[in-house]
Design a protein around this motif. Sequence first.
Motif, PDB file in Angstrom:
ATOM      1  N   ARG A 115     -38.576 -66.088 -77.325  1.00 47.21           N
ATOM      2  CA  ARG A 115     -38.877 -66.876 -76.164  1.00 47.21           C
ATOM      3  C   ARG A 115     -39.070 -66.402 -74.900  1.00 47.21           C
ATOM      4  N   PRO A 116     -39.908 -66.751 -74.116  1.00 46.26           N
ATOM      5  CA  PRO A 116     -39.673 -66.097 -72.748  1.00 46.26           C
ATOM      6  C   PRO A 116     -38.232 -66.431 -72.139  1.00 46.26           C
ATOM      7  N   GLY A 117     -37.687 -65.467 -71.347  1.00 47.49           N
ATOM      8  CA  GLY A 117     -36.326 -65.691 -70.827  1.00 47.49           C
ATOM      9  C   GLY A 117     -35.188 -65.403 -71.900  1.00 47.49           C
ATOM     10  N   LEU A 118     -35.542 -65.101 -72.980  1.00 43.80           N
ATOM     11  CA  LEU A 118     -34.446 -64.735 -73.906  1.00 43.80           C
ATOM     12  C   LEU A 118     -34.522 -62.975 -74.174  1.00 43.80           C
ATOM     13  N   VAL A 119     -33.355 -62.471 -73.825  1.00 42.57           N
ATOM     14  CA  VAL A 119     -33.190 -61.153 -73.887  1.00 42.57           C
ATOM     15  C   VAL A 119     -32.281 -60.755 -75.194  1.00 42.57           C
ATOM     16  N   PRO A 120     -32.697 -59.900 -75.954  1.00 40.56           N
ATOM     17  CA  PRO A 120     -31.626 -59.450 -76.966  1.00 40.56           C
ATOM     18  C   PRO A 120     -30.340 -58.859 -76.625  1.00 40.56           C
ATOM     19  N   PRO A 121     -29.241 -58.987 -77.224  1.00 40.25           N
ATOM     20  CA  PRO A 121     -28.003 -58.488 -76.592  1.00 40.25           C
ATOM     21  C   PRO A 121     -27.995 -57.163 -76.861  1.00 40.25           C
ATOM     22  N   PRO A 122     -27.609 -56.349 -75.666  1.00 41.33           N
ATOM     23  CA  PRO A 122     -27.464 -54.885 -76.110  1.00 41.33           C
ATOM     24  C   PRO A 122     -26.562 -54.326 -77.208  1.00 41.33           C
ATOM     25  N   ALA A 123     -27.088 -53.288 -77.555  1.00 39.53           N
ATOM     26  CA  ALA A 123     -26.254 -52.748 -78.925  1.00 39.53           C
ATOM     27  C   ALA A 123     -24.934 -52.083 -78.387  1.00 39.53           C
ATOM     28  N   GLU A 124     -23.704 -52.043 -78.970  1.00 38.87           N
ATOM     29  CA  GLU A 124     -22.608 -51.703 -78.602  1.00 38.87           C
ATOM     30  C   GLU A 124     -22.721 -49.959 -78.478  1.00 38.87           C
ATOM     31  N   PRO A 125     -22.241 -49.587 -77.445  1.00 40.85           N
ATOM     32  CA  PRO A 125     -22.226 -47.932 -77.468  1.00 40.85           C
ATOM     33  C   PRO A 125     -21.334 -47.611 -78.581  1.00 40.85           C
ATOM     34  N   ALA A 126     -21.618 -46.460 -79.243  1.00 41.07           N
ATOM     35  CA  ALA A 126     -20.871 -45.911 -80.007  1.00 41.07           C
ATOM     36  C   ALA A 126     -19.597 -45.101 -79.538  1.00 41.07           C
ATOM     37  N   VAL A 127     -18.442 -45.154 -80.284  1.00 42.97           N
ATOM     38  CA  VAL A 127     -17.203 -44.412 -79.824  1.00 42.97           C
ATOM     39  C   VAL A 127     -17.274 -43.170 -79.917  1.00 42.97           C
ATOM     40  N   PRO A 128     -17.090 -42.240 -78.847  1.00 44.32           N
ATOM     41  CA  PRO A 128     -17.171 -40.702 -79.040  1.00 44.32           C
ATOM     42  C   PRO A 128     -16.127 -40.397 -79.945  1.00 44.32           C
ATOM     43  N   LEU A 129     -16.169 -39.407 -80.999  1.00 47.63           N
ATOM     44  CA  LEU A 129     -15.025 -38.722 -81.524  1.00 47.63           C
ATOM     45  C   LEU A 129     -14.182 -38.131 -80.817  1.00 47.63           C
ATOM     46  N   LEU A 130     -14.480 -37.564 -79.668  1.00 47.59           N
ATOM     47  CA  LEU A 130     -13.370 -36.761 -78.889  1.00 47.59           C
ATOM     48  C   LEU A 130     -13.151 -37.635 -77.667  1.00 47.59           C
ATOM     49  N   ASN A 131     -12.018 -38.589 -78.023  1.00 48.84           N
ATOM     50  CA  ASN A 131     -11.434 -39.459 -77.023  1.00 48.84           C
ATOM     51  C   ASN A 131      -9.835 -39.172 -76.936  1.00 48.84           C
ATOM     52  N   ILE A 132      -9.405 -39.850 -75.869  1.00 50.99           N
ATOM     53  CA  ILE A 132      -8.031 -39.532 -75.614  1.00 50.99           C
ATOM     54  C   ILE A 132      -7.044 -39.881 -76.824  1.00 50.99           C
ATOM     55  N   ALA A 133      -7.369 -41.126 -77.638  1.00 50.54           N
ATOM     56  CA  ALA A 133      -6.572 -41.433 -78.682  1.00 50.54           C
ATOM     57  C   ALA A 133      -6.544 -40.331 -79.993  1.00 50.54           C
ATOM     58  N   ASN A 134      -7.962 -39.961 -80.097  1.00 49.05           N
ATOM     59  CA  ASN A 134      -7.980 -38.932 -81.061  1.00 49.05           C
ATOM     60  C   ASN A 134      -7.180 -37.554 -80.804  1.00 49.05           C
ATOM     61  N   VAL A 135      -7.492 -37.078 -79.385  1.00 47.28           N
ATOM     62  CA  VAL A 135      -7.142 -35.884 -78.896  1.00 47.28           C
ATOM     63  C   VAL A 135      -5.427 -36.133 -79.128  1.00 47.28           C
ATOM     64  N   LEU A 136      -4.850 -37.082 -78.910  1.00 45.21           N
ATOM     65  CA  LEU A 136      -3.265 -37.347 -79.064  1.00 45.21           C
ATOM     66  C   LEU A 136      -3.072 -37.106 -80.559  1.00 45.21           C
ATOM     67  N   THR A 137      -3.767 -37.749 -81.335  1.00 41.47           N
ATOM     68  CA  THR A 137      -3.369 -37.759 -82.939  1.00 41.47           C
ATOM     69  C   THR A 137      -3.623 -35.938 -83.205  1.00 41.47           C
ATOM     70  N   MET A 138      -4.616 -35.581 -82.999  1.00 39.72           N
ATOM     71  CA  MET A 138      -4.809 -33.969 -83.419  1.00 39.72           C
ATOM     72  C   MET A 138      -3.715 -33.242 -82.653  1.00 39.72           C
ATOM     73  N   ALA A 139      -3.255 -33.658 -81.479  1.00 42.08           N
ATOM     74  CA  ALA A 139      -2.279 -32.866 -80.726  1.00 42.08           C
ATOM     75  C   ALA A 139      -0.936 -33.106 -81.689  1.00 42.08           C
ATOM     76  N   ARG A 140      -0.661 -34.137 -82.253  1.00 42.66           N
ATOM     77  CA  ARG A 140       0.653 -34.468 -83.248  1.00 42.66           C
ATOM     78  C   ARG A 140       0.496 -33.785 -84.207  1.00 42.66           C
TER      79      ARG A 140
END
Length: 218
Positions: free
Chosen positions: A19-44
């Motif tokens: 209906r006019p005025g209704l906007v579909p919710p934006p898709a959640e962005p994909a979590v990058p594989l190379l993030n700080i949490a995974n970097v810490l895990t790989m460092a361990r």
Amino acid sequence: MSAQPEEMDRGWSGPAPLRPGLVPPPAEPAVPLLNIANVLTMARIALVPLFVLALFAGGGHDTAWRVTAAALFGLAAITDRFDGQLARKYGLVTDFGKLADPIADKALIGSALIGLSVLGDLAWWMTIVICGRELGVTLLRLIVVRRGVIPAGRGGKLKTLVQSLAIAVLVLPLAGGFATAGMALMWAALVLTVATGLDYVGEAARVWFAGSARNRAA
């Protein structure tokens, strides 16, 4: 009364336009594989072989190398505390992290226990009990994974903390009361290891039978 052709056509039509005025919710962005949490895990994971090398360097009882090994173990244990917190706080949870984090934990604890037993600083039966519990819990998770997930309890986190403290004290070249304190911590870790292992068995049975009941009701 049979349906009219136009009614049948409407039944098979695509989704109605927004209906006019209704906007579909934006898709959640994909979590990058190379993030700080995974970097810490790989460092361990990367710190584990360095820790083992330092632990056995100089015949396994060189003071400087044992201090170095304890420092590497402590650094790896600290990353274990922060990677999960960062992943949950900033939405950085990934399938890789869910798989790699427990592998890193077990590799660090297991290599330390086995190393201490090889050097004669820890009874083999203690190492076997603790490592056997970790292997058993992992197998339980795999067995019941299709019927449900066994949640991680606070007891398991406390067990890991006490194990890490005990190992760090035993790795340090200490004697007298400090060595006794390290063994006392290890006994406490052993009790927590067995107790939480039995708790996981109960949780696995609950998840298994609950899943069976849902399957019969479906």
